[in-house]
Scaffold this active site. Structure first.
Site, PDB file in Angstrom:
ATOM      1  CG  HIS A 104      -2.235   0.669   0.997  1.00 10.80           C
ATOM      2  ND1 HIS A 104      -2.462   1.539  -0.044  1.00 10.80           N
ATOM      3  CD2 HIS A 104      -3.411   0.607   1.673  1.00 10.80           C
ATOM      4  CE1 HIS A 104      -3.698   1.973  -0.003  1.00 10.80           C
ATOM      5  NE2 HIS A 104      -4.310   1.431   1.040  1.00 10.80           N
TER       6      HIS A 104
ATOM      7  CG  ASP B 145      -2.951   5.170  -4.177  1.00  6.08           C
ATOM      8  OD1 ASP B 145      -2.240   5.070  -3.154  1.00  6.08           O
ATOM      9  OD2 ASP B 145      -2.890   6.128  -4.966  1.00  6.08           O
TER      10      ASP B 145
END
Length: 419
Positions: A390, A394
């Site tokens: 992450h 995204d």
């Protein structure tokens, strides 16, 4: 007597040492040129070390489990020696031949003589086997007589046994008829086995990936009807033309290449304070090997055909089983596909293969009821899982990637039209 030294060969720029696995040749045994004599486990792969010379193995200078550096002396071969006499399974034959044959006066007198040749044939289970061959035979509970040996004096080689298993010719040993009545020896309640170098390195890297990356997994499901219909329609023509079966991995590889091009962050990696975007797709394919999971890489997979992909994956699988994958073949991946479905997994969260930023998990195809145009239908469905870092990817990008893979698989025409 001419003695030649055997040293650990160079195994890759990043490999400095390895652990001695199993000696494939004993002292006194004949060795052919380029014949494997010992297995060496490194941080990345287990591989066999061949003898550069033909002769007789004179000395083993390291023991199984020892750590040795690249270039270290491990054995010596006498290139002018002859193999020591090894006990052969045919030894009962001379005794049978030296026994005086009774005069053929009656039918009963000739019966033992008629059966004598059958007694002189050595059972395959008594033929000498190297430790590596014996380990495979025991692990799979195989009947050695069902495998044709191509080694010296008809001995079984590792390649013979693996080929017989792959072709389905190897038979398993059946349990004795009175096995149920006999008490079962379950052995010790606990057993401690030292971790191999490959397993220790794998464990450390997986833990490092977990500790370093901000790992998250997103899921989707795909209707495999179109892919399965395409395979069924063209499998015979495909196999006839390319000499390889049309599998699912080529469809998934192509679908991922299309999605990676549209969502480049999934094909990127973090290097210090920089993000490295790859304009090519080196797809790692996780395969199971005897010593653990390995991930050989399909280089420039975006340029490979379906047949080229299937042939490369089949070759990787065979090399993994034989322990012949090279370190170069497992380096440079930018994205990984892991197929837990072949083991029956319905859903899982795959762990990142650092320094890559994403990995796709395939799973078991299972018939499930789904709503199609307002009607309930039974369709072959597969759950897909994308684990990603992450820090660089995204949620929108991860979901978009999975949706593009799903669309390409549910309408394989997209793969041909590059859409």
């Amino acid at each position: 007597m001419a003695i030649e030294d055997i040293v650990i060969p160079q195994m890759g720029e990043s490999v400095a040492e390895g652990t001695v696995g199993t000696w494939l040749k004993a002292v006194g045994e004949a060795v052919a040129q380029d014949e494997p004599i010992v297995e060496i486990e490194t941080d990345k792969v287990a591989m066999e070390v061949p003898s550069p010379f033909a002769g007789v193995l004179k000395e083993q200078l390291v023991a199984e489990g020892d750590t040795v550096e690249i270039g270290a002396l491990i054995a010596r071969v006498d290139t002018e020696g002859s193999a020591s006499a090894a006990p052969k399974a045919e030894t009962p034959a001379p005794e049978a031949e030296s026994a005086p044959s009774p005069a053929p006066q009656s039918k009963t007198a000739t019966e033992p003589a008629a059966s004598a040749p059958a007694q002189t044939e050595a059972p395959a289970s008594l033929m000498p086997m190297s430790p590596a061959v014996r380990r495979i035979v025991d692990d799979y509970n195989l009947d050695p007589s069902s495998v044709t040996g191509t080694g010296k004096d008809g001995r079984l080689t590792k390649a013979d046994v693996l080929a017989a298993i792959e072709s389905g010719k190897a038979r398993t040993l059946s349990a004795p008829a009175n096995a149920a009545a006999a008490p079962v020896d379950t052995g010790p309640r606990e057993e401690r086995v030292k971790m191999t170098r490959l397993r220790k390195t794998l464990a450390q890297r997986l833990k490092d990936a977990q500790n370093t990356a901000a790992m998250l997994t997103t899921y989707n499901e795909v209707d495999m009807t179109a892919v399965m219909q395409a395979r069924e329609k063209y499998k015979d023509l495909f196999a006839k033309k390319h000499s390889i079966k049309l599998g699912f991995m080529s469809f998934f590889t192509k679908a991922c290449c299309l999605a990676l091009r549209e969502v480049p962050a999934v094909n990127a990696m973090i290097d210090g304070e920089e993000i490295v975007y790859h304009n090519y797709a080196n797809i790692g394919v996780a395969v199971s090997a005897p010593n653990g999971l390995v991930v050989p890489v399909l280089r420039d997979a975006q340029d490979m055909s379906f047949a080229g992909t299937e042939l490369a994956i089949a070759n990787f699988g065979k090399k993994a089983r034989d322990g012949k994958l090279t370190i170069a073949e497992m380096q440079g991946g930018t994205f990984t596909i892991s197929n837990g479905g072949i083991f029956g997994s319905l859903m899982s969260s795959p762990i990142l293969n650092a320094p890559q930023s994403a990995i796709l998990g395939m799973h078991k195809i299972q018939d499930r009821p789904v709503a199609i145009n307002g009607q309930i239908e039974i369709r072959p469905m597969m759950y897909l899982a994308l684990s990603y870092d992450h820090r660089i990817i995204d949620g929108r990008e991860a979901v978009t990637f999975l949706v593009r893979v799903k669309e390409a698989l549910e309408d394989p025409t997209r793969l041909l039209l590059d859409m």
